[in-house]
Motif scaffolding. Sequence first.
Motif, PDB file in Angstrom:
ATOM      1  N   THR A   3       0.795  -1.193  -0.272  1.00 32.50           N
ATOM      2  CA  THR A   3       0.641   0.044   0.368  1.00 32.50           C
ATOM      3  C   THR A   3       0.466   1.487   0.190  1.00 32.50           C
ATOM      4  O   THR A   3       1.663   1.197   1.029  1.00 32.50           O
ATOM      5  CB  THR A   3      -0.371   0.255   1.644  1.00 32.50           C
ATOM      6  OG1 THR A   3      -1.667  -1.140   1.328  1.00 32.50           O
ATOM      7  CG2 THR A   3      -2.339   1.027   1.253  1.00 32.50           C
ATOM      8  N   LYS A  30      -4.751   5.600  -9.823  1.00 30.42           N
ATOM      9  CA  LYS A  30      -4.590   4.708  -8.950  1.00 30.42           C
ATOM     10  C   LYS A  30      -5.799   3.753  -8.361  1.00 30.42           C
ATOM     11  O   LYS A  30      -6.210   2.886  -8.303  1.00 30.42           O
ATOM     12  CB  LYS A  30      -3.244   4.376  -9.019  1.00 30.42           C
ATOM     13  CG  LYS A  30      -2.811   4.661 -10.565  1.00 30.42           C
ATOM     14  CD  LYS A  30      -1.045   4.137 -10.179  1.00 30.42           C
ATOM     15  CE  LYS A  30       0.314   3.648 -11.092  1.00 30.42           C
ATOM     16  NZ  LYS A  30       1.283   3.983 -10.789  1.00 30.42           N
ATOM     17  N   ILE A  31      -5.201   4.784  -6.992  1.00 31.01           N
ATOM     18  CA  ILE A  31      -6.510   4.055  -5.839  1.00 31.01           C
ATOM     19  C   ILE A  31      -7.630   4.559  -6.204  1.00 31.01           C
ATOM     20  O   ILE A  31      -8.703   2.941  -6.610  1.00 31.01           O
ATOM     21  CB  ILE A  31      -6.431   5.648  -5.067  1.00 31.01           C
ATOM     22  CG1 ILE A  31      -5.049   5.090  -3.813  1.00 31.01           C
ATOM     23  CG2 ILE A  31      -7.008   5.117  -3.874  1.00 31.01           C
ATOM     24  CD1 ILE A  31      -4.596   6.799  -3.509  1.00 31.01           C
ATOM     25  N   SER A  41      -8.829   3.258  -9.922  1.00 31.49           N
ATOM     26  CA  SER A  41      -9.584   2.427  -9.947  1.00 31.49           C
ATOM     27  C   SER A  41      -9.646   1.273  -9.433  1.00 31.49           C
ATOM     28  O   SER A  41     -10.097   0.255  -9.951  1.00 31.49           O
ATOM     29  CB  SER A  41      -7.778   2.311 -11.624  1.00 31.49           C
ATOM     30  OG  SER A  41      -7.958   2.926 -12.064  1.00 31.49           O
ATOM     31  N   GLN A  42      -8.294   0.822  -8.141  1.00 29.85           N
ATOM     32  CA  GLN A  42      -8.618  -0.047  -7.672  1.00 29.85           C
ATOM     33  C   GLN A  42     -10.049  -0.315  -6.944  1.00 29.85           C
ATOM     34  O   GLN A  42     -10.212  -1.374  -6.331  1.00 29.85           O
ATOM     35  CB  GLN A  42      -7.574   0.110  -6.758  1.00 29.85           C
ATOM     36  CG  GLN A  42      -6.282  -0.450  -7.328  1.00 29.85           C
ATOM     37  CD  GLN A  42      -4.724  -0.197  -6.927  1.00 29.85           C
ATOM     38  OE1 GLN A  42      -5.198   0.030  -5.664  1.00 29.85           O
ATOM     39  NE2 GLN A  42      -3.342  -0.712  -7.378  1.00 29.85           N
ATOM     40  N   HIS A  43     -10.358   0.647  -6.170  1.00 25.33           N
ATOM     41  CA  HIS A  43     -11.596   0.718  -4.878  1.00 25.33           C
ATOM     42  C   HIS A  43     -12.914   1.579  -5.389  1.00 25.33           C
ATOM     43  O   HIS A  43     -13.863   1.215  -4.964  1.00 25.33           O
ATOM     44  CB  HIS A  43     -10.981   1.584  -4.096  1.00 25.33           C
ATOM     45  CG  HIS A  43      -9.983   1.041  -3.784  1.00 25.33           C
ATOM     46  ND1 HIS A  43      -9.313  -0.466  -2.727  1.00 25.33           N
ATOM     47  CD2 HIS A  43      -8.117   0.949  -3.558  1.00 25.33           C
ATOM     48  CE1 HIS A  43      -8.262  -1.016  -2.615  1.00 25.33           C
ATOM     49  NE2 HIS A  43      -7.393   0.350  -3.271  1.00 25.33           N
ATOM     50  N   LYS A  63     -13.555   7.626 -11.801  1.00 29.24           N
ATOM     51  CA  LYS A  63     -11.864   7.618 -12.347  1.00 29.24           C
ATOM     52  C   LYS A  63     -12.242   8.972 -13.454  1.00 29.24           C
ATOM     53  O   LYS A  63     -10.901   9.763 -13.198  1.00 29.24           O
ATOM     54  CB  LYS A  63     -11.271   6.654 -12.626  1.00 29.24           C
ATOM     55  CG  LYS A  63      -9.716   6.664 -13.068  1.00 29.24           C
ATOM     56  CD  LYS A  63      -9.457   5.228 -14.024  1.00 29.24           C
ATOM     57  CE  LYS A  63      -8.219   5.462 -14.318  1.00 29.24           C
ATOM     58  NZ  LYS A  63      -7.358   4.629 -15.121  1.00 29.24           N
TER      59      LYS A  63
END
Length: 130
Positions: A2, A104-105, A107-109, A115
């Motif tokens: 992380t 990026k955060i 996209s992941q969450h 986004k």
Amino acid sequence: MTTARAAAYFALLNYAKQGTFLKDSLSEWLKSERPPLQELRLAQEIAYGTMRMQRSLDAIARQLVAPNPLKLKPKELILLRTALYQHYYMDRVPLYAIVDQTLKIASQHLHASVKKFLHAVLGKIKNKEI
């Protein structure tokens, strides 16, 4: 692993959802990930600074999305606040790094539409619209 920015985001999210102190969330991250001291300090600065400047960051966010009202879920708003804090209150963080890590955060969450929204809002900063 992380990143510091993600750790700050999750600390703020835990505070918003469960009332967990930022210090406790960041301590858990420190125990589990063992980040370098510089990364820990970055996470602390982003988390505590975002919390401290929340009203100011919300005012900036409203200006960036004007004339549309700001209607974001808490996790989306928290991520936007962390990006805005880094840009407006931290002098050594380049905008490209803020945008890259924020997306990026997201996209992941978060949902893909969030986004795109964040990319557009942060693009306004890049284009000096605010």
